[in-house]
Design an enzyme around this catalytic site. Structure first.
Site, PDB file in Angstrom:
ATOM      1  N   LYS A 134      47.264  42.116  39.308  1.00  0.00           N
ATOM      2  CA  LYS A 134      46.051  41.298  39.341  1.00  0.00           C
ATOM      3  C   LYS A 134      44.868  42.205  39.092  1.00  0.00           C
ATOM      4  CE  LYS A 134      45.047  36.938  40.324  1.00  0.00           C
ATOM      5  NZ  LYS A 134      45.964  35.793  40.238  1.00  0.00           N
TER       6      LYS A 134
HETATM    7  N1  GLU Z   1      45.911  33.585  37.319  1.00  0.00           N
HETATM    8  C1  GLU Z   1      47.075  32.745  37.264  1.00  0.00           C
HETATM    9  C2  GLU Z   1      47.887  32.890  38.529  1.00  0.00           C
HETATM   10  O1  GLU Z   1      47.366  33.248  39.564  1.00  0.00           O
HETATM   11  C3  GLU Z   1      47.887  32.968  35.998  1.00  0.00           C
HETATM   12  C4  GLU Z   1      48.417  34.337  35.803  1.00  0.00           C
HETATM   13  C5  GLU Z   1      49.053  34.559  34.430  1.00  0.00           C
HETATM   14  O2  GLU Z   1      49.162  33.626  33.677  1.00  0.00           O
HETATM   15  O3  GLU Z   1      49.401  35.707  34.164  1.00  0.00           O
HETATM   16  O4  GLU Z   1      49.045  32.576  38.571  1.00  0.00           O
END
Ligand code: GLU
Length: 450
Positions: A134
């Site tokens: 993240k």
């Molecule tokens: N931000 C989204 C999540 O928390 C998508 C992450 C992604 O598609 O890599 O799952």
């Protein structure tokens, strides 16, 4: 354009219409335990239940890599401002690191760590070949112009350098970032490669605009997944989505897409809360999700929606409905707010919306939970589809995306249900347990170098 957790906007100020942008965390005080600590506790509980090996527990207890950068951005007035950004890579035993990038004033290393670990669990649970990561920049994009947000994005990507890459770590949208942000990332990343290699830049992020290499269906994917799970839960209760009423917190991308899809299926939207306030339907047919999405796009929030009455937070949480969908930020379902809920199911569209104390209250009160790592996995699953399409040089159609998504979601739902029954676990612990088993299997087969 649309933000991952925000609504469509063509405004020059990027986040003016992004509902959960600065949703405060009013229920958690300063001395609240760290978010990453909560994840570790969740890991431990599930690990204990399935007798996970001590080695794997140790490996997952901490992120593999943490990148922390400080970088300058030229503001419109000519001055330079410094920003802090993070990329935490929790684990990549299943495949390249994967997870969104968020822009929010509350972004911290602790928060990004927790969110990265949740991505590891999420990808393992739905069985896609990605690890967990993240990223985030500590900024309130509502205070920046569109040009400033673009420069901030480009400088952040430049600062991350080779820490991201198509086969290594693949970001995506999250709170206050959107398809346009992803297009800037591709463009900036490509510029750092030798000209002959720039073709591979496309797969460095997912959630791009469809016209710039994105996948159809990615924008609605998280909301679609939330609805698919509510449908599966309803079938288990021998009922139908058309007979359900529900409330939503956060009318950004996840919340508004879930509501619009639920509307098509005949469910009734009773109340909505976002950073601008809470509203309740005055009409017996409930709130019109499409009209509300238009209103949010125009005005920046749900407040003042014609035909709805404004209500307090207490009244919002106490609204009697079948389902509550938290689709904003962390720490919203606390011991206090969980005690107010008069619903049968909490379907977690957001990441980490429920505190440990909130969880205990839900459990005690017999309220079912479809946990975040399962419930909002639709987004990363269609991200995986996008990444596959980019690498294969193909484009799938909407039916293909929807069908493949549904199939993966059904398998994951069944896996959690089975695990919950087998080990007599709540669904959150069962989801973790299923994911941890998958990860343990790979470590057992691959061993640990040297
Ligand atoms: N931000 C989204 C999540 O928390 C998508 C992450 C992604 O598609 O890599 O799952």
């Amino acid at each position: 354009m649309a933000t991952e957790n925000g609504t469509a906007t063509m405004n020059s100020r990027l986040a003016t219409t992004t509902a959960p942008r600065s949703l405060k965390r009013p229920h958690v005080n300063e001395s609240a335990p760290s978010l990453f600590r909560r994840v570790q506790d969740q890991f431990e509980r599930a690990a204990e239940a399935i007798g996970l090996s001590r080695d794997v527990r140790q490996i997952l207890a901490r992120p593999m890599c943490e990148v922390s950068v400080t970088f300058p951005v030229r503001m419109d007035d000519g001055r330079v401002k410094m920003f802090s950004g993070y990329r935490v890579q929790h684990n990549n035993v299943l495949g390249p690191f994967k997870g969104g990038i968020r822009y929010h004033p509350d972004v911290s290393l602790d928060e990004v760590r927790a969110l990265a670990a949740w991505m590891t669990i999420k990808c393992a649970l739905v069985d896609i070949p990605f690890g967990g990561a993240k990223g985030g920049v500590q900024v309130d994009p509502a205070t920046l112009s569109r040009r400033e947000v673009e420069r901030l994005t480009r400088r952040f990507v430049y600062a991350l350098g080779a820490n991201i890459g198509p086969g290594y770590d693949v970001p995506a949208p999250d709170v206050n970032t959107d398809a346009r942000t992803m297009a800037w990332i591709v463009d900036t990343y490509a510029a750092t490669l030798p000209p002959q290699e720039r073709y591979r830049a496309l797969a460095v992020v997912t959630g791009k605009p469809v016209s710039a290499g994105g996948s159809v269906g990615r924008d609605k994917a998280t909301g679609q997944g939330v609805v698919d799970f509510i449908e599966m839960w309803a079938a288990d209760q021998r009922s139908k989505v058309a007979d359900l009423s529900y409330t939503v917190q956060g009318f950004g991308k996840v919340g508004s897409w879930a509501a619009r899809i639920l509307k098509d299926k005949g469910a009734k939207l009773l109340a909505v809360q976002d950073v601008t306030g809470a509203i309740r339907s005055q009409a017996s047919e409930g709130l019109d999700a499409d009209a509300l999405a238009e209103h949010v796009k125009k005005t920046g929030g749900v407040a003042g929606f014609p035909g709805a009455e404004s209500i307090s937070e207490e009244v919002f949480f106490g609204t009697e409905a079948d389902v509550f969908v938290p689709a904003a930020l962390e720490n919203q379902v606390t011991a206090e707010t969980a005690a107010m809920l008069k619903v049968r199911l909490v379907a977690e569209g957001a990441n980490g919306p429920t505190t440990s104390e909130g969880d205990a209250v839900l459990h005690e009160r017999g309220i079912a939970v479809i946990p975040d790592v399962l419930c909002n996995a639709g987004g990363v699953i269609v991200s995986y589809f996008e990444w596959l399409q980019n690498r294969g040089g193909t484009a799938w159609n909407a039916d293909e995306v929807d069908q493949r998504l549904r199939q993966i979601l059904e398998h994951a739902y069944a896996r959690v249900k089975e695990m919950a029954a087998e080990k007599s676990l709540d669904w959150r612990s069962a989801a973790y347990a299923a994911a941890l088993r998958r990860i343990e299997q790979v470590y057992a087969e691959r061993g640990i170098f040297p």
